[in-house]
Design an enzyme around this catalytic site. Structure first.
Site, mmCIF file in Angstrom:
data_model
loop_
_atom_site.group_PDB
_atom_site.id
_atom_site.type_symbol
_atom_site.label_atom_id
_atom_site.label_comp_id
_atom_site.label_asym_id
_atom_site.label_seq_id
_atom_site.Cartn_x
_atom_site.Cartn_y
_atom_site.Cartn_z
ATOM 1 N N GLY A 1 0.829 -1.193 0.000
ATOM 2 C CA GLY A 1 0.000 0.000 0.000
ATOM 3 C C GLY A 1 0.864 1.244 0.000
ATOM 4 O O GLY A 1 2.021 1.208 0.441
ATOM 5 N N GLN B 1 3.121 10.030 0.788
ATOM 6 C CA GLN B 1 4.424 9.360 0.914
ATOM 7 C C GLN B 1 5.334 9.628 -0.282
ATOM 8 O O GLN B 1 6.531 9.358 -0.227
ATOM 9 C CB GLN B 1 4.239 7.848 1.087
ATOM 10 C CG GLN B 1 3.572 7.466 2.405
ATOM 11 C CD GLN B 1 3.387 5.971 2.518
ATOM 12 O OE1 GLN B 1 2.410 5.432 2.017
ATOM 13 N NE2 GLN B 1 4.326 5.284 3.143
ATOM 14 N N CYS C 1 5.769 0.012 7.253
ATOM 15 C CA CYS C 1 5.435 1.203 6.468
ATOM 16 C C CYS C 1 6.640 1.593 5.633
ATOM 17 O O CYS C 1 7.759 1.631 6.148
ATOM 18 C CB CYS C 1 5.060 2.345 7.416
ATOM 19 S SG CYS C 1 4.629 3.860 6.547
ATOM 20 N N LEU C 2 6.408 1.869 4.352
ATOM 21 C CA LEU C 2 7.531 2.211 3.467
ATOM 22 C C LEU C 2 8.203 3.515 3.891
ATOM 23 O O LEU C 2 9.347 3.765 3.520
ATOM 24 C CB LEU C 2 7.042 2.317 2.016
ATOM 25 C CG LEU C 2 6.554 0.993 1.396
ATOM 26 C CD1 LEU C 2 5.960 1.248 0.017
ATOM 27 C CD2 LEU C 2 7.693 -0.018 1.317
ATOM 28 N N HIS D 1 -4.551 1.532 7.315
ATOM 29 C CA HIS D 1 -3.188 2.067 7.429
ATOM 30 C C HIS D 1 -2.993 3.234 6.448
ATOM 31 O O HIS D 1 -2.503 4.300 6.824
ATOM 32 C CB HIS D 1 -2.191 0.937 7.149
ATOM 33 C CG HIS D 1 -0.759 1.353 7.087
ATOM 34 N ND1 HIS D 1 0.213 0.802 7.902
ATOM 35 C CD2 HIS D 1 -0.112 2.264 6.305
ATOM 36 C CE1 HIS D 1 1.385 1.375 7.619
ATOM 37 N NE2 HIS D 1 1.221 2.250 6.648
ATOM 38 N N GLU D 2 -3.399 3.030 5.193
ATOM 39 C CA GLU D 2 -3.204 4.089 4.189
ATOM 40 C C GLU D 2 -4.106 5.288 4.468
ATOM 41 O O GLU D 2 -3.706 6.432 4.266
ATOM 42 C CB GLU D 2 -3.445 3.542 2.777
ATOM 43 C CG GLU D 2 -2.519 2.397 2.354
ATOM 44 C CD GLU D 2 -1.055 2.655 2.650
ATOM 45 O OE1 GLU D 2 -0.613 3.821 2.590
ATOM 46 O OE2 GLU D 2 -0.339 1.689 2.966
ATOM 47 N N HIS E 1 -2.515 7.633 6.790
ATOM 48 C CA HIS E 1 -1.531 8.528 6.152
ATOM 49 C C HIS E 1 -2.197 9.813 5.646
ATOM 50 O O HIS E 1 -1.600 10.885 5.693
ATOM 51 C CB HIS E 1 -0.870 7.838 4.949
ATOM 52 C CG HIS E 1 0.287 6.965 5.305
ATOM 53 N ND1 HIS E 1 1.445 7.449 5.874
ATOM 54 C CD2 HIS E 1 0.486 5.634 5.152
ATOM 55 C CE1 HIS E 1 2.302 6.459 6.055
ATOM 56 N NE2 HIS E 1 1.741 5.337 5.632
HETATM 57 NI NI NI Z 1 2.594 3.432 5.644
#
Ligand code: NI
Length: 171
Positions: free
Chosen positions: A46, A51, A94-95, A136-137, A140
């Site tokens: 995701g 991001q 998380c990236l 989660h997304e 963000h």
């Molecule tokens: Ni994330």
């Protein structure tokens, strides 16, 4: 399509609240495509637009298992319209916070309403990993990160570590 650089903590842009998309135009579709390419390359399941430095309410997901056909999802202005009473705990990564994993309890099922890449309103009933990833997304888009689920002490330790990495990279 283009791969975009992924922003990591402690960059303050990750704390911004993203703005709604006014119209799913060709620029938004290109953003979705670039985000999918970036997510697959990372690799991740995701990615939210913030991001990659774009403060718009856009996210992409693909929670298909390895070896299964790809099942990309791209959403503009996603909103949770219903959630189940049962929760599940999942260790999330998380990236934007490489190598950190946090156990988070969230509803096991959510229904999300969004605009697809054609600008059409869709509703998706998500369960399991997809439900976790959507939530989660969505976090963000409101400037929330998985480290916010940690105690203050642990959160500060993670932030200090990433500040040091950022300093070392500049040096
Ligand atoms: Ni994330």
């Amino acid at each position: 399509m283009a791969q975009l650089p992924i922003i990591t903590i402690p960059d303050p842009i990750l704390r911004k609240i993203s703005d709604p998309v006014e119209r799913v135009d060709s620029a938004v579709v290109k953003l979705m495509d670039d985000m999918l390419e970036t997510m697959y390359a990372a690799p991740g399941i995701g990615l939210a637009a913030i991001q990659v430095g774009v403060p718009l309410r856009v996210l992409v997901l693909d929670t298909a298992d390895e070896g299964e056909p790809k099942s990309p999802l791209a959403m503009a202005n996603p909103e949770i319209v219903a959630m189940g009473a049962t929760t599940r705990v999942y260790e999330e990564g998380c990236l934007s916070i490489p190598d950190v994993r946090v156990e988070i309890e969230r509803p096991e099922t959510v229904t999300v309403r969004y605009l697809d890449r054609d600008g059409k309103q869709q509703e998706l009933a998500a369960t399991g990993l997809l439900a976790t990833a959507v939530q989660h997304e969505l976090d963000h888009l409101d400037g929330q990160l998985i480290i916010d689920f940690l105690s203050r002490l642990k959160r500060d330790m993670v932030i200090r570590r990433f500040k040091k990495i950022a300093r070392d990279e500049r040096a």
